[in-house]
Design an enzyme around this catalytic site. Structure first.
Site, PDB file in Angstrom:
ATOM      1  N   ASP A 217       0.878  -1.170   0.000  1.00 59.68           N
ATOM      2  CA  ASP A 217       0.000   0.000   0.000  1.00 59.68           C
ATOM      3  C   ASP A 217       0.917   1.221   0.000  1.00 59.68           C
ATOM      4  O   ASP A 217       1.878   1.269   0.767  1.00 59.68           O
ATOM      5  CB  ASP A 217      -0.866  -0.027   1.266  1.00 59.68           C
TER       6      ASP A 217
ATOM      7  N   ASN B 292       2.281   6.049  -9.642  1.00 55.34           N
ATOM      8  CA  ASN B 292       1.030   6.105 -10.408  1.00 55.34           C
ATOM      9  C   ASN B 292      -0.225   6.141  -9.539  1.00 55.34           C
ATOM     10  O   ASN B 292      -1.222   6.753  -9.907  1.00 55.34           O
ATOM     11  CB  ASN B 292       0.969   4.895 -11.347  1.00 55.34           C
TER      12      ASN B 292
ATOM     13  N   TYR C 175      -8.807  16.535  -5.112  1.00 56.12           N
ATOM     14  CA  TYR C 175      -7.953  15.907  -6.127  1.00 56.12           C
ATOM     15  C   TYR C 175      -6.979  16.938  -6.725  1.00 56.12           C
ATOM     16  O   TYR C 175      -5.762  16.724  -6.755  1.00 56.12           O
ATOM     17  CB  TYR C 175      -8.837  15.303  -7.214  1.00 56.12           C
TER      18      TYR C 175
ATOM     19  N   LYS D  82      -2.919  17.103  -6.218  1.00 60.36           N
ATOM     20  CA  LYS D  82      -2.046  16.876  -7.378  1.00 60.36           C
ATOM     21  C   LYS D  82      -1.084  18.062  -7.566  1.00 60.36           C
ATOM     22  O   LYS D  82       0.022  17.881  -8.059  1.00 60.36           O
ATOM     23  CB  LYS D  82      -2.876  16.616  -8.637  1.00 60.36           C
TER      24      LYS D  82
HETATM   25  N1  LIG Z   1      -7.668   8.460 -16.061  1.00 60.69           N
HETATM   26  C1  LIG Z   1      -7.431   9.746 -16.311  1.00 60.69           C
HETATM   27  O1  LIG Z   1      -8.051  10.359 -17.209  1.00 60.69           O
HETATM   28  C2  LIG Z   1      -6.394  10.504 -15.535  1.00 60.69           C
HETATM   29  C3  LIG Z   1      -6.254  11.865 -15.817  1.00 60.69           C
HETATM   30  C4  LIG Z   1      -5.288  12.589 -15.135  1.00 60.69           C
HETATM   31  C5  LIG Z   1      -4.465  11.947 -14.216  1.00 60.69           C
HETATM   32  N2  LIG Z   1      -4.640  10.614 -13.960  1.00 60.69           N
HETATM   33  C6  LIG Z   1      -3.709  10.000 -12.981  1.00 60.69           C
HETATM   34  O2  LIG Z   1      -3.175   8.801 -13.517  1.00 60.69           O
HETATM   35  C7  LIG Z   1      -2.912   7.869 -12.465  1.00 60.69           C
HETATM   36  C8  LIG Z   1      -3.593   6.545 -12.756  1.00 60.69           C
HETATM   37  O3  LIG Z   1      -4.987   6.787 -12.835  1.00 60.69           O
HETATM   38  P1  LIG Z   1      -6.030   5.727 -13.410  1.00 60.69           P
HETATM   39  O4  LIG Z   1      -6.919   6.483 -14.288  1.00 60.69           O
HETATM   40  O5  LIG Z   1      -5.354   4.511 -13.909  1.00 60.69           O
HETATM   41  O6  LIG Z   1      -6.833   5.415 -12.055  1.00 60.69           O
HETATM   42  P2  LIG Z   1      -7.553   4.094 -11.528  1.00 60.69           P
HETATM   43  O7  LIG Z   1      -8.013   3.280 -12.669  1.00 60.69           O
HETATM   44  O8  LIG Z   1      -8.527   4.572 -10.521  1.00 60.69           O
HETATM   45  O9  LIG Z   1      -6.351   3.309 -10.791  1.00 60.69           O
HETATM   46  C9  LIG Z   1      -5.764   3.860  -9.648  1.00 60.69           C
HETATM   47  C10 LIG Z   1      -4.658   2.933  -9.197  1.00 60.69           C
HETATM   48  O10 LIG Z   1      -4.093   3.468  -7.980  1.00 60.69           O
HETATM   49  C11 LIG Z   1      -4.032   2.402  -7.044  1.00 60.69           C
HETATM   50  N3  LIG Z   1      -4.040   2.880  -5.667  1.00 60.69           N
HETATM   51  C12 LIG Z   1      -4.870   3.793  -5.100  1.00 60.69           C
HETATM   52  N4  LIG Z   1      -4.596   3.908  -3.796  1.00 60.69           N
HETATM   53  C13 LIG Z   1      -3.569   3.050  -3.530  1.00 60.69           C
HETATM   54  C14 LIG Z   1      -2.851   2.708  -2.360  1.00 60.69           C
HETATM   55  N5  LIG Z   1      -3.119   3.270  -1.186  1.00 60.69           N
HETATM   56  N6  LIG Z   1      -1.847   1.788  -2.456  1.00 60.69           N
HETATM   57  C15 LIG Z   1      -1.556   1.206  -3.648  1.00 60.69           C
HETATM   58  N7  LIG Z   1      -2.218   1.483  -4.795  1.00 60.69           N
HETATM   59  C16 LIG Z   1      -3.216   2.399  -4.730  1.00 60.69           C
HETATM   60  C17 LIG Z   1      -5.271   1.583  -7.352  1.00 60.69           C
HETATM   61  O11 LIG Z   1      -5.176   0.332  -6.716  1.00 60.69           O
HETATM   62  P3  LIG Z   1      -6.519  -0.483  -6.202  1.00 60.69           P
HETATM   63  O12 LIG Z   1      -6.959  -1.319  -7.369  1.00 60.69           O
HETATM   64  O13 LIG Z   1      -5.997  -1.287  -5.053  1.00 60.69           O
HETATM   65  O14 LIG Z   1      -7.554   0.536  -5.807  1.00 60.69           O
HETATM   66  C18 LIG Z   1      -5.172   1.535  -8.869  1.00 60.69           C
HETATM   67  O15 LIG Z   1      -4.208   0.583  -9.283  1.00 60.69           O
HETATM   68  C19 LIG Z   1      -3.411   8.549 -11.185  1.00 60.69           C
HETATM   69  O16 LIG Z   1      -2.314   9.184 -10.543  1.00 60.69           O
HETATM   70  C20 LIG Z   1      -4.397   9.581 -11.699  1.00 60.69           C
HETATM   71  O17 LIG Z   1      -4.558  10.657 -10.818  1.00 60.69           O
HETATM   72  C21 LIG Z   1      -5.580   9.884 -14.586  1.00 60.69           C
END
Ligand SMILES: NC(=O)c1ccc[n+]([C@@H]2O[C@H](COP(=O)([O-])OP(=O)(O)OC[C@H]3O[C@@H](n4cnc5c(N)ncnc54)[C@H](OP(=O)(O)O)[C@@H]3O)[C@@H](O)[C@H]2O)c1
Length: 270
Positions: free
Chosen positions: A57, A88, A167, A171
């Site tokens: 975690d 990430n 958020y 960030k």
């Molecule tokens: N998707 C977008 O459009 C977007 C846009 C801008 C920025 N981002 C950034 O890109 C990154 C990835 O986002 P995503 O879209 O792939 O999000 P996502 O699908 O919600 O995945 C988030 C990931 O973070 C992990 N996580 C959260 N809390 C954690 C913890 N305490 N320990 C370990 N792992 C943890 C989750 O694990 P669990 O499965 O265990 O929950 C999951 O693997 C993030 O930093 C997000 O802010 C995304």
């Protein structure tokens, strides 16, 4: 051989980082997830000989122990070094579609802000600190931390986006942490980079269920559309986002340390 740790790798963009990095047999990839057994997709990737899954975690006190164990586990495979860390993992919080003054109670606000800060900011700083001794012994010395165009103050002000306060604020904290590392490690050949992945089709970006939040999503989408470049055609797949970010990562040098860039390698967030 280049070694990579992807922290927060169970799904979405993190999982895709692991998949794309593991396609090169000369890479060794360590995927950190808080519940690896819960991710079938990550388990499937572990059949590749260059993928190692570690339970960690990124945020809680037990996770601290796990991170140190994870750093030890990485060191055992690599001989004590690490080339690249990708921070990430993140959460949006439970009140993403409310404005900063609409939380049901002050307690809800405090609880939500603390959880989001713990994950997004401390969840970047703690893994970075845990892996820094290994990174200092690596050849590449790069740390990539995921932020968002929703945390570029000038853009948020320009488009008028009111939502995602916890958020966006946290960030911005990721960006400042990146700058603190960049300034401290300037003389050691490190490149600390904050990157926005674009708008990507993941769970985080799934449309909200409540109809009133859906209206807010549409409002935000219209605001962004006004400023979108002609090349923007909507949310992109994780494959496109990650391949573009890996190309940016390959091309940055210590001269770029401390920057916040988009998946295009510039400040175009869409
Ligand atoms: N998707 C977008 O459009 C977007 C846009 C801008 C920025 N981002 C950034 O890109 C990154 C990835 O986002 P995503 O879209 O792939 O999000 P996502 O699908 O919600 O995945 C988030 C990931 O973070 C992990 N996580 C959260 N809390 C954690 C913890 N305490 N320990 C370990 N792992 C943890 C989750 O694990 P669990 O499965 O265990 O929950 C999951 O693997 C993030 O930093 C997000 O802010 C995304």
């Amino acid at each position: 051989m280049a070694s990579y740790v992807v922290a927060g790798a169970s799904r979405g963009i993190g999982l895709e980082f692991v998949a794309q990095l593991a396609r090169k047999p000369e890479n060794v990839v360590f995927a950190l997830a808080r519940n690896p057994d819960g991710s079938k997709d990550l388990q499937a990737l572990s059949s590749k000989s260059n993928v190692h899954i570690l339970k960690a975690d990124i945020t809680d006190p037990k996770g601290l122990q796990a991170r140190l164990v994870a750093a030890d586990a990485v060191a055992k495979v690599t001989g004590g070094s690490l080339d690249v860390l990708i921070n990430n993992g993140a959460i949006q919080g439970n009140f993403f579609w409310l404005t900063i003054d609409e939380y049901p109670t002050p307690e809800d606000l405090v609880d939500d802000f603390r959880k989001v800060f713990d994950t997004n900011v401390l969840g970047t700083i703690l893994p970075t600190n845990a892996f820094l001794p290994l990174l200092r012994k690596g050849q590449v010395k790069k740390v990539l931390s995921l932020s968002s165009g929703l945390a570029d103050p000038a853009s948020v002000l320009m488009v008028g986006n009111k939502y995602g306060a916890a958020y966006g604020i946290t960030k911005v904290g990721v960006e400042m942490a990146n700058i603190k590392y960049a300034t401290k490690y300037k003389e050691e050949g490190f490149t600390f980079l904050t990157i926005s992945p674009g708008i990507v089709k993941t769970d985080m970006n799934a449309p909200p269920e409540k109809p009133e939040y859906l209206e807010r999503l549409q409002e935000a989408a219209m605001q962004f559309a006004k400023f979108a470049p002609p090349t923007f055609t909507g949310p992109i797949e994780t494959s496109e986002s990650v391949s573009k970010m890996l190309s940016v990562l390959d091309n940055v040098t210590p001269e770029d340390s401390g920057k916040f860039l988009s998946h295009h390698g510039d400040r175009n967030w869409l």
